[in-house]
Write a protein that holds these residues in place. Structure first.
Motif, PDB file in Angstrom:
ATOM      1  N   LYS A  60     -46.266  10.000 -11.947  1.00 31.22           N
ATOM      2  CA  LYS A  60     -46.893   8.797 -12.865  1.00 31.22           C
ATOM      3  C   LYS A  60     -46.344   7.396 -12.475  1.00 31.22           C
ATOM      4  O   LYS A  60     -46.873   6.516 -13.019  1.00 31.22           O
ATOM      5  CB  LYS A  60     -46.385   9.237 -14.222  1.00 31.22           C
ATOM      6  N   GLU A  61     -45.264   7.357 -11.370  1.00 31.71           N
ATOM      7  CA  GLU A  61     -45.053   6.185 -10.827  1.00 31.71           C
ATOM      8  C   GLU A  61     -46.208   5.462 -10.267  1.00 31.71           C
ATOM      9  O   GLU A  61     -46.909   6.143  -9.226  1.00 31.71           O
ATOM     10  CB  GLU A  61     -43.863   6.352 -10.006  1.00 31.71           C
ATOM     11  N   THR A  62     -46.253   4.284 -10.284  1.00 39.58           N
ATOM     12  CA  THR A  62     -47.224   3.464  -9.575  1.00 39.58           C
ATOM     13  C   THR A  62     -46.874   3.663  -7.882  1.00 39.58           C
ATOM     14  O   THR A  62     -47.924   3.603  -7.208  1.00 39.58           O
ATOM     15  CB  THR A  62     -47.315   2.011  -9.865  1.00 39.58           C
ATOM     16  N   THR A  63     -45.683   3.812  -7.627  1.00 36.45           N
ATOM     17  CA  THR A  63     -45.161   3.728  -6.329  1.00 36.45           C
ATOM     18  C   THR A  63     -45.914   5.216  -5.339  1.00 36.45           C
ATOM     19  O   THR A  63     -46.378   5.216  -4.432  1.00 36.45           O
ATOM     20  CB  THR A  63     -43.845   3.894  -6.141  1.00 36.45           C
ATOM     21  N   TYR A  64     -46.069   6.134  -6.431  1.00 33.11           N
ATOM     22  CA  TYR A  64     -46.689   7.523  -6.063  1.00 33.11           C
ATOM     23  C   TYR A  64     -48.159   7.283  -5.561  1.00 33.11           C
ATOM     24  O   TYR A  64     -48.327   7.668  -4.489  1.00 33.11           O
ATOM     25  CB  TYR A  64     -46.713   8.370  -7.094  1.00 33.11           C
ATOM     26  N   ALA A  65     -48.820   6.364  -6.285  1.00 33.68           N
ATOM     27  CA  ALA A  65     -50.017   6.208  -5.810  1.00 33.68           C
ATOM     28  C   ALA A  65     -50.327   5.132  -4.724  1.00 33.68           C
ATOM     29  O   ALA A  65     -50.898   5.272  -3.824  1.00 33.68           O
ATOM     30  CB  ALA A  65     -50.915   5.634  -7.236  1.00 33.68           C
ATOM     31  N   GLU A  66     -49.396   4.219  -4.731  1.00 32.71           N
ATOM     32  CA  GLU A  66     -49.660   3.120  -3.703  1.00 32.71           C
ATOM     33  C   GLU A  66     -49.072   3.659  -2.449  1.00 32.71           C
ATOM     34  O   GLU A  66     -49.592   3.072  -1.483  1.00 32.71           O
ATOM     35  CB  GLU A  66     -48.480   1.946  -4.097  1.00 32.71           C
ATOM     36  N   LEU A  67     -48.283   4.726  -2.367  1.00 32.14           N
ATOM     37  CA  LEU A  67     -48.010   5.414  -1.021  1.00 32.14           C
ATOM     38  C   LEU A  67     -48.822   6.497  -0.755  1.00 32.14           C
ATOM     39  O   LEU A  67     -48.791   7.042   0.393  1.00 32.14           O
ATOM     40  CB  LEU A  67     -46.538   5.838  -1.197  1.00 32.14           C
ATOM     41  N   GLY A  68     -49.737   6.616  -1.555  1.00 37.48           N
ATOM     42  CA  GLY A  68     -50.768   7.806  -1.354  1.00 37.48           C
ATOM     43  C   GLY A  68     -50.343   9.049  -1.376  1.00 37.48           C
ATOM     44  O   GLY A  68     -50.556  10.163  -0.269  1.00 37.48           O
ATOM     45  N   LEU A  69     -49.330   9.396  -1.985  1.00 37.27           N
ATOM     46  CA  LEU A  69     -48.322  10.703  -2.075  1.00 37.27           C
ATOM     47  C   LEU A  69     -49.458  11.865  -2.516  1.00 37.27           C
ATOM     48  O   LEU A  69     -49.035  12.902  -2.422  1.00 37.27           O
ATOM     49  CB  LEU A  69     -47.048  10.503  -2.664  1.00 37.27           C
ATOM     50  N   ASP A  70     -50.591  11.678  -3.113  1.00 40.27           N
ATOM     51  CA  ASP A  70     -51.263  12.669  -3.804  1.00 40.27           C
ATOM     52  C   ASP A  70     -52.014  13.416  -2.604  1.00 40.27           C
ATOM     53  O   ASP A  70     -52.471  14.478  -2.623  1.00 40.27           O
ATOM     54  CB  ASP A  70     -52.253  12.289  -4.628  1.00 40.27           C
ATOM     55  N   ASN A  71     -51.850  12.953  -1.137  1.00 40.49           N
ATOM     56  CA  ASN A  71     -52.460  13.464  -0.170  1.00 40.49           C
ATOM     57  C   ASN A  71     -51.785  14.637   0.285  1.00 40.49           C
ATOM     58  O   ASN A  71     -50.665  14.937   0.648  1.00 40.49           O
ATOM     59  CB  ASN A  71     -52.341  12.037   0.944  1.00 40.49           C
ATOM     60  N   PRO A  72     -52.740  15.670   0.230  1.00 38.22           N
ATOM     61  CA  PRO A  72     -51.876  17.210   0.467  1.00 38.22           C
ATOM     62  C   PRO A  72     -51.495  17.324   1.808  1.00 38.22           C
ATOM     63  O   PRO A  72     -50.827  18.180   2.112  1.00 38.22           O
ATOM     64  CB  PRO A  72     -53.087  18.045  -0.131  1.00 38.22           C
ATOM     65  N   ALA A  73     -52.169  16.563   2.868  1.00 35.34           N
ATOM     66  CA  ALA A  73     -51.707  16.719   4.375  1.00 35.34           C
ATOM     67  C   ALA A  73     -50.410  16.238   4.492  1.00 35.34           C
ATOM     68  O   ALA A  73     -49.679  16.563   5.421  1.00 35.34           O
ATOM     69  CB  ALA A  73     -52.754  15.959   4.642  1.00 35.34           C
ATOM     70  N   LEU A  74     -49.721  15.792   3.442  1.00 33.77           N
ATOM     71  CA  LEU A  74     -48.394  15.088   3.727  1.00 33.77           C
ATOM     72  C   LEU A  74     -47.261  16.151   3.972  1.00 33.77           C
ATOM     73  O   LEU A  74     -47.412  17.131   3.100  1.00 33.77           O
ATOM     74  CB  LEU A  74     -47.851  14.127   2.810  1.00 33.77           C
ATOM     75  N   ASP A  75     -46.606  16.265   5.085  1.00 33.88           N
ATOM     76  CA  ASP A  75     -45.694  17.172   4.865  1.00 33.88           C
ATOM     77  C   ASP A  75     -44.164  16.785   4.446  1.00 33.88           C
ATOM     78  O   ASP A  75     -44.245  15.664   3.848  1.00 33.88           O
ATOM     79  CB  ASP A  75     -45.325  17.617   6.678  1.00 33.88           C
TER      80      ASP A  75
END
Length: 114
Positions: A60-75
């Motif tokens: 829910k943090e804006t930083t999460y979206a800003e960093l694109g952490l919803d990308n499932p390819a991130l290890d």
């Protein structure tokens, strides 16, 4: 020993801390925004809780979206980098107790760890 990764501005975190104290324990309180856990600690919390790093992320943090952490390819290394640099991404409260490690949302989950 009981440790709580705590944000005093969070009602769930305050409630979990109060439940720990009502049960007769005085935990080590880590205000993780001022004293962020290191990468090794984050990795161990994720492993011990069974939630993995994604399970400890506060989406829910804006930083999460800003960093694109919803990308499932991130290890895991990329997630650890983000969490170490931006402790606001750590979900709370995380409690380390005699019966294990858990994310205590709702706060009553802390009782299972005591």
């Amino acid at each position: 020993m009981i440790t709580i990764y705590h944000n005093p501005r969070c009602s769930n975190s305050r409630a979990a801390l109060e439940l720990i104290r009502q049960a007769g324990h005085e935990p080590v309180v880590v205000e993780y925004l001022q004293a962020p856990p290191d990468r090794a600690t984050l990795k161990e919390l994720a492993r011990a809780s069974g939630l993995g790093l994604r399970g400890l992320l506060r989406s829910k943090e804006t930083t999460y979206a800003e960093l694109g952490l919803d990308n499932p390819a991130l290890d895991d290394e990329a997630l650890l980098d983000a969490m170490a640099q931006h402790p606001v991404l750590l979900n709370r409260p995380i409690v380390v107790g005699p019966r294990g490690v858990g994310l205590c949302r709702p706060p009553e989950r802390v009782l299972d760890l005591l």
